[in-house]
Write a protein that holds these residues in place. Structure first.
Motif, short mmCIF file in Angstrom:
data_model
loop_
_atom_site.label_atom_id
_atom_site.label_comp_id
_atom_site.label_asym_id
_atom_site.label_seq_id
_atom_site.Cartn_x
_atom_site.Cartn_y
_atom_site.Cartn_z
N GLU A 80 0.84 -1.14 0.06
CA GLU A 80 0.14 -0.18 0.01
C GLU A 80 0.76 1.15 -0.13
OE1 GLU A 80 -0.45 -1.82 4.32
OE2 GLU A 80 -0.42 -2.43 2.14
N VAL A 81 2.03 1.16 0.47
CA VAL A 81 3.05 2.27 0.40
C VAL A 81 3.31 2.90 -0.88
CG1 VAL A 81 5.26 3.04 0.97
CG2 VAL A 81 3.96 1.81 2.86
N TYR A 82 3.55 1.51 -1.62
CA TYR A 82 4.03 1.75 -3.01
C TYR A 82 2.54 2.44 -3.96
CZ TYR A 82 8.67 -0.13 -2.24
OH TYR A 82 9.66 -0.47 -1.73
N ARG A 83 1.48 1.87 -3.53
CA ARG A 83 0.27 2.18 -4.37
C ARG A 83 -0.06 3.57 -4.06
NH1 ARG A 83 -1.65 -2.95 -2.86
NH2 ARG A 83 -2.76 -2.15 -0.89
N ASP A 84 0.43 4.09 -2.71
CA ASP A 84 0.21 5.46 -2.52
C ASP A 84 1.18 6.53 -3.07
OD1 ASP A 84 -1.01 7.63 -0.57
OD2 ASP A 84 1.35 7.90 -0.34
N LEU A 85 2.40 6.07 -3.21
CA LEU A 85 3.35 6.49 -3.97
C LEU A 85 3.21 6.84 -5.45
CD1 LEU A 85 7.37 5.97 -3.71
CD2 LEU A 85 6.14 6.18 -5.84
N ARG A 96 6.12 12.22 -0.16
CA ARG A 96 7.07 12.31 0.71
C ARG A 96 6.92 10.96 1.76
NH1 ARG A 96 5.83 17.56 -0.01
NH2 ARG A 96 7.89 18.96 -0.03
N GLY A 97 7.97 10.19 2.05
CA GLY A 97 7.70 9.13 2.77
C GLY A 97 9.02 8.39 3.13
N GLU A 98 8.84 7.23 3.77
CA GLU A 98 10.12 6.41 4.17
C GLU A 98 10.04 5.30 3.66
OE1 GLU A 98 11.12 6.92 8.22
OE2 GLU A 98 11.74 8.91 8.23
#
Length: 436
Positions: A80-85, A96-98
């Protein structure tokens, strides 16, 4: 100007040269930037990376150019982090993220990233610029702090002081044990908890060890907010700065009252007679051996009494063993009430008892024995009258435990032969009977 050259060409060439110079300076600035930088096309394929990017990932430019950042992904970052990216970038916004990535050597590392869409003159996104900072150490420290905070709140009672022992922080376990809330102790010193059970020498030894070795641990008695005194097992550590100067003290402790109670109970089970509560034969042997050692060192005398209940077998046969047991218990209580705190009463076996009288001459022991004999004779035990016979002996230089027991036993035997309810002294040289 060359012959045939148009006037504007000189200006165009000069501007192009200046532009190339500025571009080169920009390239050098990005290449030497301490922040890892990558430029990709709109599909995510890498077109440029700077030297810091290579240093962080461990890859060469040849290995990275034309590839996607998937080659440095750890596989542990949630999808889900990559989907949001990608949804953010597709909308033309900055992300922006880690991310948890993996170096070429397989080592995992955390990166804080800012990915910015780059537009052309028509406003179309043509590239993405990713600026990355390795935050692995920061994440490690944050995780360590979280663990420490969790341990501080869920572990043993803890207090932190400054170098002058003024309390700066305590945890909930501290409040649970001491009864003091944090706001009641901040700025004060641990002297607030002193029980009065330790002398100045104890604290001097504690502080000497703490300042010399940076650590002390041991048993200490403190007083809680309600005035109760209780035992603790406490560990104190000095925290020093880079210059070696003490900045804080951290004390960790737990209440050992239950452990002390169990130790005392086990000690009593090991040293006490289960029926009467008097000391048992093992405890008596230890006490006499200590008395012998002390007498050899300072020459102070001590006296030993051996006594038993007259005709006790007939009491058991006539009235039953339950009555006999209760008489033994009652007699033990009465004799115990007649003793000093330094004296020791032990059940030798059956209806036979011994008394150790430290720092006592024969004359004083005889007076005590006569008084004890009379008190027993005048008391009703379970409604019955009983008497005791007593044998006495005094320590002589060179005596062993067996020597003392043999002489006391001989004196007791002669007291019984003389008609019972009496006291016999065996000094090793003479024997005499004191009659009832």
């Amino acid at each position: 100007m060359r012959i045939g050259q148009r006037p504007g060409e000189v200006c165009d060439t000069a501007e192009r040269g200046a532009l190339e110079e500025r571009f080169y300076q920009l390239y050098i600035a990005v290449e030497q930037s301490p922040v890892a930088t990558a430029i990709t096309d709109v599909t995510g394929r890498i077109e440029f990376v700077n030297q810091r990017f290579l240093d962080v990932t461990g890859y060469s430019r040849e290995e990275l150019i034309g590839k996607t950042p998937a080659m440095i992904q750890s596989g542990q970052t949630p999808d889900e982090v990559y989907r949001d990216l990608w949804a953010t970038l597709a909308a033309g916004r900055v992300w922006r993220g880690e991310l948890l990535n993996r170096r070429k050597n397989g080592e995992l590392y955390w990166e804080s990233e800012i990915i910015t869409p780059v537009r052309n003159d028509r406003g179309e996104v043509v590239n993405f610029v990713a600026v990355k900072e390795d935050v692995t150490e920061r994440r490690r420290q944050e995780n360590e702090l979280r663990l420490l905070a969790t341990a501080f709140e869920t572990g043993q009672a803890t207090l932190i002081t400054d170098a002058e022992m003024r309390i700066e922080k305590v945890n909930q376990a501290f409040t649970d044990i001491t009864g003091y809330r944090e706001e009641e102790v901040i700025g004060k010193t641990p002297k607030l908890f002193k029980s009065g059970r330790h002398d100045s020498a104890f604290y001097a030894r504690m502080w000497g060890e703490l300042l010399r070795f940076g650590h002390w641990q041991g048993e200490i008695w403190n007083r809680n907010k309600h005035g109760d005194i209780y035992p603790l097992w406490q560990s104190i550590t000095a925290v020093v700065d880079d210059a070696g100067e003490v900045r804080n003290f951290v004390a960790v402790f737990h209440n050992i009252a239950e452990r002390k109670r169990m130790e005392k109970e086990l000690e009593q089970q090991a040293t006490r007679d289960h029926l009467t509560g008097a000391h048992n034969r093992r405890a008596f042997d230890v006490a006499v051996r200590q008395a012998l050692k002390q007498a050899e060192q300072d020459g102070e005398p001590f006296t030993l009494l051996l006594f038993d209940i007259d005709h006790f077998k007939s009491v058991n046969d006539t009235h039953g063993h339950d009555t006999g047991d209760e008489i033994l218990r009652q007699l033990t209580r009465q004799v115990g009430d007649s003793l000093r705190s330094t004296d020791l009463l032990a059940r030798w076996g059956g209806e036979e008892f011994t008394i150790l009288l430290p720092d006592t001459q024969l004359r004083g022991a005889t007076t005590f024995a006569e008084r004890l004999r009379c008190q027993v004779a005048e008391t009703r035990f379970q409604g019955l009258s009983i008497t005791i016979s007593i044998g006495i002996t005094q320590y002589r230089p060179g005596d062993s435990l067996d020597d003392l027991i043999v002489r006391a036993d001989e004196a007791l035997y002669r007291a019984k032969e003389a008609g019972r309810n009496g006291v016999v002294i065996n000094s090793g040289e003479i024997s005499r009977v004191t009659e009832a």
